[in-house]
Design a protein around this motif. Sequence first.
Motif, PDB file in Angstrom:
ATOM      1  N   TRP A 143       0.836  -1.198   0.000  1.00 25.13           N
ATOM      2  CA  TRP A 143       0.000   0.000   0.000  1.00 25.13           C
ATOM      3  C   TRP A 143       0.873   1.251   0.000  1.00 25.13           C
ATOM      4  O   TRP A 143       1.805   1.377   0.783  1.00 25.13           O
ATOM      5  CB  TRP A 143      -0.900   0.012   1.222  1.00 25.13           C
ATOM      6  N   GLY A 144       0.594   2.149  -0.948  1.00 24.18           N
ATOM      7  CA  GLY A 144       1.332   3.396  -1.019  1.00 24.18           C
ATOM      8  C   GLY A 144       2.640   3.318  -1.769  1.00 24.18           C
ATOM      9  O   GLY A 144       3.339   4.327  -1.895  1.00 24.18           O
ATOM     10  N   VAL A 145       3.013   2.127  -2.288  1.00 21.01           N
ATOM     11  CA  VAL A 145       4.269   1.972  -3.025  1.00 21.01           C
ATOM     12  C   VAL A 145       3.928   1.654  -4.480  1.00 21.01           C
ATOM     13  O   VAL A 145       3.528   0.526  -4.803  1.00 21.01           O
ATOM     14  CB  VAL A 145       5.155   0.861  -2.433  1.00 21.01           C
ATOM     15  N   ALA A 146       4.076   2.633  -5.347  1.00 24.72           N
ATOM     16  CA  ALA A 146       3.725   2.450  -6.752  1.00 24.72           C
ATOM     17  C   ALA A 146       4.611   1.390  -7.396  1.00 24.72           C
ATOM     18  O   ALA A 146       5.819   1.379  -7.219  1.00 24.72           O
ATOM     19  CB  ALA A 146       3.866   3.778  -7.501  1.00 24.72           C
ATOM     20  N   GLY A 147       3.991   0.490  -8.139  1.00 23.95           N
ATOM     21  CA  GLY A 147       4.729  -0.535  -8.861  1.00 23.95           C
ATOM     22  C   GLY A 147       5.191  -1.703  -8.028  1.00 23.95           C
ATOM     23  O   GLY A 147       5.906  -2.581  -8.534  1.00 23.95           O
TER      24      GLY A 147
END
Length: 269
Positions: A143-147
Amino acid sequence: MTVLDQALAQIPGSSSAKILIRLDGAGATHDLHEHMEKLTTTRRRVRFTTGWTITPTDETAIAELPEHAWEYSLKQDGDLHDDDHSGVAELTGLNRREGWLKGMRLIVRRVRPSGRHTENLTSLEKKTGWKYSIIATNITKLWGVAGSHQVQWIDALHRHHAVVEDRVRTNKAMGLHNLPAKSWTANRSWMLAANVAADLDAWLRLLALHDQDDLADAEPQTMRMRIYHQAGRLARHARVRHLRLDASWPWATTFTLAWNRLTCQPQTT
């Protein structure tokens, strides 16, 4: 599992809500995977990556992967490898091995074999010209970490686990390269002392030398030469002890900086 539980018990409660566990191939066991999955509670989310022992079943699945399934791998700084050096692909669902955690992902990595790999290549690796390794993980997305759901990201995340080898090298330099006695008790004492020394070395650099470019990540041999073997003399004057350093020593100022920072640390309660 015991070592893992003891490690987790040392983490302060304020930092235990999100845990990432990274292990090499020794961690790829049913019991340990199930144990790590059960560590997740309503207040704590545990994610893991482990190595994986490749079997003929896995190799059959790898051989079924089309070339377009392979993606360029990432460097640790996030940039793509811009040559035909390595690649990663999703293997989940292709090798159909029963009894493992539901929803667990398998990610395969390939690299061009080096000289040390030559004698251990399998028939598939000799045929394709690639050396393969597999990662097992329960990470679907952070969650909250793109990719973070992408295979390149997880591969780079797991490979960063190799930094533990730096600590292994440090501990060997602190005395664990050889055990001094035939006695189990004596060797236990030696091992404890060596680990305490490694901890003190790490905390010194973290607390007092973190902004000193040439010492923040220095090896023990460098620390010994520049800091630990500092020439000095302990003198007394007016009932006060003074540590007098050789002003010509190139790292005398750094030693003084570290000393002042450590003595200013608040008392533990």
